[in-house]
Design a protein around this motif. Structure first.
Motif, mmCIF file in Angstrom:
data_model
loop_
_atom_site.group_PDB
_atom_site.id
_atom_site.type_symbol
_atom_site.label_atom_id
_atom_site.label_comp_id
_atom_site.label_asym_id
_atom_site.label_seq_id
_atom_site.Cartn_x
_atom_site.Cartn_y
_atom_site.Cartn_z
ATOM 1 N N VAL A 29 -12.819 27.962 -35.674
ATOM 2 C CA VAL A 29 -11.725 28.379 -36.551
ATOM 3 C C VAL A 29 -10.904 29.461 -35.853
ATOM 4 O O VAL A 29 -11.368 30.108 -34.911
ATOM 5 C CB VAL A 29 -12.243 28.912 -37.906
ATOM 6 C CG1 VAL A 29 -12.901 27.790 -38.704
ATOM 7 C CG2 VAL A 29 -13.214 30.081 -37.709
ATOM 8 N N GLY A 30 -9.701 29.656 -36.332
ATOM 9 C CA GLY A 30 -8.873 30.708 -35.768
ATOM 10 C C GLY A 30 -7.631 30.954 -36.601
ATOM 11 O O GLY A 30 -7.062 30.020 -37.181
ATOM 12 N N ARG A 31 -7.265 32.212 -36.684
ATOM 13 C CA ARG A 31 -6.016 32.613 -37.319
ATOM 14 C C ARG A 31 -5.610 33.963 -36.729
ATOM 15 O O ARG A 31 -6.332 34.957 -36.878
ATOM 16 C CB ARG A 31 -6.155 32.746 -38.835
ATOM 17 C CG ARG A 31 -4.853 33.264 -39.484
ATOM 18 C CD ARG A 31 -5.072 33.759 -40.884
ATOM 19 N NE ARG A 31 -5.332 32.651 -41.796
ATOM 20 C CZ ARG A 31 -5.426 32.811 -43.121
ATOM 21 N NH1 ARG A 31 -5.311 34.015 -43.650
ATOM 22 N NH2 ARG A 31 -5.666 31.776 -43.897
ATOM 23 N N GLY A 32 -4.438 33.999 -36.073
ATOM 24 C CA GLY A 32 -3.979 35.257 -35.513
ATOM 25 C C GLY A 32 -4.982 35.814 -34.517
ATOM 26 O O GLY A 32 -5.320 35.170 -33.520
ATOM 27 N N ASN A 33 -5.498 37.011 -34.809
ATOM 28 C CA ASN A 33 -6.452 37.669 -33.916
ATOM 29 C C ASN A 33 -7.905 37.297 -34.208
ATOM 30 O O ASN A 33 -8.818 37.802 -33.555
ATOM 31 C CB ASN A 33 -6.305 39.197 -34.020
ATOM 32 C CG ASN A 33 -6.504 39.701 -35.440
ATOM 33 O OD1 ASN A 33 -5.849 39.219 -36.371
ATOM 34 N ND2 ASN A 33 -7.370 40.675 -35.625
ATOM 35 N N LEU A 34 -8.133 36.420 -35.183
ATOM 36 C CA LEU A 34 -9.485 36.074 -35.607
ATOM 37 C C LEU A 34 -9.893 34.704 -35.093
ATOM 38 O O LEU A 34 -9.123 33.737 -35.193
ATOM 39 C CB LEU A 34 -9.576 36.068 -37.139
ATOM 40 C CG LEU A 34 -9.182 37.358 -37.859
ATOM 41 C CD1 LEU A 34 -9.160 37.126 -39.360
ATOM 42 C CD2 LEU A 34 -10.135 38.486 -37.494
ATOM 43 N N ASP A 85 -10.410 27.098 -46.573
ATOM 44 C CA ASP A 85 -9.431 26.719 -47.588
ATOM 45 C C ASP A 85 -8.149 26.205 -46.947
ATOM 46 O O ASP A 85 -7.474 25.338 -47.515
ATOM 47 C CB ASP A 85 -9.089 27.917 -48.484
ATOM 48 C CG ASP A 85 -10.193 28.253 -49.472
ATOM 49 O OD1 ASP A 85 -11.157 27.451 -49.579
ATOM 50 O OD2 ASP A 85 -10.110 29.314 -50.121
ATOM 51 N N ASN A 86 -7.793 26.759 -45.798
ATOM 52 C CA ASN A 86 -6.540 26.417 -45.133
ATOM 53 C C ASN A 86 -6.805 25.544 -43.913
ATOM 54 O O ASN A 86 -7.502 25.958 -42.983
ATOM 55 C CB ASN A 86 -5.800 27.683 -44.697
ATOM 56 C CG ASN A 86 -5.445 28.578 -45.873
ATOM 57 O OD1 ASN A 86 -5.223 28.102 -46.977
ATOM 58 N ND2 ASN A 86 -5.394 29.883 -45.645
ATOM 59 N N PRO A 145 -10.080 32.699 -45.786
ATOM 60 C CA PRO A 145 -10.429 32.123 -47.087
ATOM 61 C C PRO A 145 -11.231 30.836 -46.927
ATOM 62 O O PRO A 145 -10.912 29.986 -46.100
ATOM 63 C CB PRO A 145 -9.069 31.856 -47.738
ATOM 64 C CG PRO A 145 -8.105 31.753 -46.603
ATOM 65 C CD PRO A 145 -8.630 32.643 -45.518
ATOM 66 N N GLY A 146 -12.298 30.745 -47.695
ATOM 67 C CA GLY A 146 -13.147 29.569 -47.638
ATOM 68 C C GLY A 146 -14.576 29.928 -47.982
ATOM 69 O O GLY A 146 -14.901 31.095 -48.214
ATOM 70 N N LYS A 147 -15.435 28.919 -48.022
ATOM 71 C CA LYS A 147 -16.831 29.157 -48.390
ATOM 72 C C LYS A 147 -17.765 28.452 -47.423
ATOM 73 O O LYS A 147 -17.381 27.513 -46.718
ATOM 74 C CB LYS A 147 -17.095 28.689 -49.819
ATOM 75 C CG LYS A 147 -16.859 27.213 -50.061
ATOM 76 C CD LYS A 147 -17.080 26.884 -51.533
ATOM 77 C CE LYS A 147 -16.796 25.402 -51.815
ATOM 78 N NZ LYS A 147 -17.011 25.072 -53.254
ATOM 79 N N VAL A 148 -19.003 28.919 -47.427
ATOM 80 C CA VAL A 148 -20.047 28.373 -46.567
ATOM 81 C C VAL A 148 -21.053 27.668 -47.463
ATOM 82 O O VAL A 148 -21.570 28.263 -48.416
ATOM 83 C CB VAL A 148 -20.718 29.484 -45.739
ATOM 84 C CG1 VAL A 148 -21.857 28.915 -44.900
ATOM 85 C CG2 VAL A 148 -19.677 30.181 -44.860
#
Length: 205
Positions: free
Chosen positions: A169-174, A150-151, A102-105
């Motif tokens: 950035v990173g979250r889990g497997n991303l 966003d987070n 979640p978020g924007k560019v």
């Protein structure tokens, strides 16, 4: 096997050669079955956000990437590829992204040179397996737009360009890197190597 996702807009050769230099098999493909069989994948990107999303849809790779990510397999976005992981971009109008993060560019706004181009120092904002045996150092950026997650928990590293700028950035497997690790000397190659080690070990988070 590491898949470099081919959707017609990316620095495929330099990324695949960097993966091979680190001792891994690199396969450039737009085939979903090959992607799903990979130990890890890299989503490169050069150009405009909206054009890239059109190419992803027309090649069928948008749905393939979403299915791959949903399976919990490691995915790294590089440069524009990192931006595509987010919900939306304002580059040349409003465009929907992959919405994996979640978020924007948004475009850089201010009385300073755009694009942001050159070597800038990373600042790690939290621990990550990407940073194993690595000290903060300089990497190479070329971009006019930057991501606003966003987070705050998704933000792993920033750089400074008249403001804090999302770098990793990173979250889990991303995972995502705004800069080009394959063009960022020892620091960039170590970051890429740490990601590839995650892929081969099946490590998450």
């Amino acid at each position: 096997m590491i898949v470099i996702i081919d959707y017609g807009m990316g620095n495929l050769h330099s990324v695949s050669k960097a993966v091979e230099r680190l001792g891994y098999e690199a396969v450039v493909t737009a085939d979903e079955a090959t992607l799903m069989a990979a130990d890890g994948a890299i989503l490169p990107g050069v150009g405009a956000f909206g054009d890239a999303m059109v190419q992803l849809r027309e090649t069928g790779m948008k749905d393939a990437v979403l299915r791959y990510a949903a399976a919990g397999k490691p995915l790294l976005g590089i440069c524009l590829g990192m931006q595509l992981l987010f919900t939306e971009s304002e580059e040349h109008g409003q465009h929907e992204g992959l919405n994996l993060l979640p978020g924007k560019v948004v475009r850089f706004q201010g009385d300073y040179k755009v694009p942001h181009m050159g070597w800038n120092r990373l600042s790690f904002t939290q621990q990550s397996p990407l940073f194993r045996d690595l000290e903060e150092g300089h990497v190479y950026f070329v971009h006019s737009y930057h991501a606003l997650p966003d987070n705050s928990g998704d933000l792993l590293a920033t750089t400074d360009y008249y403001q804090p700028v999302t770098a990793i950035v990173g979250r889990g497997n991303l995972y995502g890197m705004q800069f080009h690790p394959e063009k960022s000397g020892e620091v960039g190659m170590k970051l890429l190597d740490n990601y590839l080690q995650l892929c081969s070990a099946g490590v998450r988070g």
